[in-house]
Design a protein around this motif. Structure first.
Motif, PDB file in Angstrom:
ATOM      1  N   UNK A 140     -12.283   4.782  -5.261  1.00 41.60           N
ATOM      2  CA  UNK A 140     -11.658   3.674  -4.543  1.00 41.60           C
ATOM      3  C   UNK A 140     -12.426   2.357  -4.725  1.00 41.60           C
ATOM      4  N   UNK A 141     -13.774   2.346  -4.652  1.00 42.77           N
ATOM      5  CA  UNK A 141     -14.489   1.072  -4.839  1.00 42.77           C
ATOM      6  C   UNK A 141     -14.337   0.482  -6.236  1.00 42.77           C
ATOM      7  N   UNK A 142     -13.889   1.280  -7.202  1.00 43.38           N
ATOM      8  CA  UNK A 142     -13.777   0.814  -8.590  1.00 43.38           C
ATOM      9  C   UNK A 142     -12.409   0.225  -8.897  1.00 43.38           C
ATOM     10  N   UNK A 143     -11.505   0.145  -7.924  1.00 36.95           N
ATOM     11  CA  UNK A 143     -10.123  -0.229  -8.223  1.00 36.95           C
ATOM     12  C   UNK A 143      -9.921  -1.715  -8.515  1.00 36.95           C
ATOM     13  N   UNK A 144     -10.811  -2.579  -8.032  1.00 40.20           N
ATOM     14  CA  UNK A 144     -10.569  -4.021  -8.153  1.00 40.20           C
ATOM     15  C   UNK A 144     -10.416  -4.477  -9.602  1.00 40.20           C
ATOM     16  N   UNK A 145     -11.304  -4.040 -10.475  1.00 37.89           N
ATOM     17  CA  UNK A 145     -11.226  -4.497 -11.865  1.00 37.89           C
ATOM     18  C   UNK A 145      -9.965  -3.987 -12.554  1.00 37.89           C
ATOM     19  N   UNK A 146      -9.654  -2.683 -12.512  1.00 33.28           N
ATOM     20  CA  UNK A 146      -8.408  -2.239 -13.161  1.00 33.28           C
ATOM     21  C   UNK A 146      -7.155  -2.921 -12.616  1.00 33.28           C
ATOM     22  N   UNK A 147      -7.138  -3.214 -11.325  1.00 29.98           N
ATOM     23  CA  UNK A 147      -5.926  -3.761 -10.721  1.00 29.98           C
ATOM     24  C   UNK A 147      -5.789  -5.271 -10.933  1.00 29.98           C
ATOM     25  N   UNK A 148      -6.911  -6.009 -10.887  1.00 39.38           N
ATOM     26  CA  UNK A 148      -6.843  -7.467 -10.875  1.00 39.38           C
ATOM     27  C   UNK A 148      -7.272  -8.150 -12.172  1.00 39.38           C
TER      28      UNK A 148
END
Length: 229
Positions: A140-148
């Protein structure tokens, strides 16, 4: 429980050979999701193997994930992000294009411009990545880069068209590294740009595609020789 990619592949039905999975990213994605969604973590070696299989599936892009991960961490540290965030940034960079595993190869490897319909499919990959990583609590903490990472400072990116500081800083940092690596690498639709041309593009896109603060920090690192394009 930590899981290495090899153990996941070994647990799959025998008809899913390693080579066949590499050649069919969508099949690999679905097989991996089915194997890992009930587990809580993946070890770093497994993540790198996972991303390497995607690089191999895209053929021309081998090594891209490792390069952008290394440079993203350098830029994040230079900008003063706390060491406690480096784990999530590293995993996010490694998995930034995991959603492409569900994009048809005829689109990923098309040797020319995409049609409007093909772009609509391509632009789904950040959402695919977010949904996948949401099923794995430890990521969950790694989602920012793939999503944004395809959002732009001026709000003209995708998938949500958010702008400015509404885009997580880690994704703003990663974006500039990802674009540079793409520009100076051969792709099916164009040959690699010279480094200076790519850097000039980054300067021109300061305040449009890229966060001005991040652009400034990145160009400082390039000028001092602390990182090399």
């Amino acid at each position: 429980m930590d899981i290495a990619l090899d153990s996941l592949i070994a647990a799959l039905p025998r008809r899913f050979s390693h080579r066949r999975l590499e050649n069919q990213p969508g099949m690999l994605l679905r097989a991996l999701v089915g194997s890992i969604e009930n587990n809580t973590s993946l070890n770093p070696a497994g993540l790198f193997e996972w991303s390497t299989m995607l690089d191999q599936a895209e053929q021309e892009f081998i090594g891209h994930t490792q390069r952008v991960t290394r440079l993203t961490l350098k830029l994040a540290r230079y900008m003063g992000l706390p060491e406690s965030e480096m784990h999530a940034i590293s995993h996010g960079a490694i998995l930034h294009d995991i959603g492409k595993m569900d994009i048809p190869r005829r689109i990923l490897l098309k040797p020319g411009p995409l049609t409007a319909a093909e772009w609509k499919i391509m632009r789904r990959h950040p959402v695919i990545a977010y949904k996948l990583l949401s099923r794995i609590p430890s990521l969950h903490p790694a989602r920012d880069i793939p999503y944004y990472h395809h959002e732009k400072w001026d709000g003209s990116g995708y998938p949500q068209q958010v702008s400015g500081e509404a885009i997580p800083l880690s994704a703003r940092i990663f974006s500039i590294i990802d674009v540079l690596d793409a520009l100076i690498s051969d792709r099916p639709y164009r040959t690699a740009w010279p480094v200076e041309q790519a850097l000039e593009y980054i300067r021109l896109e300061n305040g449009r595609h890229f966060d001005p603060q991040v652009s400034e920090a990145f160009l400082q690192l390039i000028e001092t020789g602390s990182i090399r394009a």
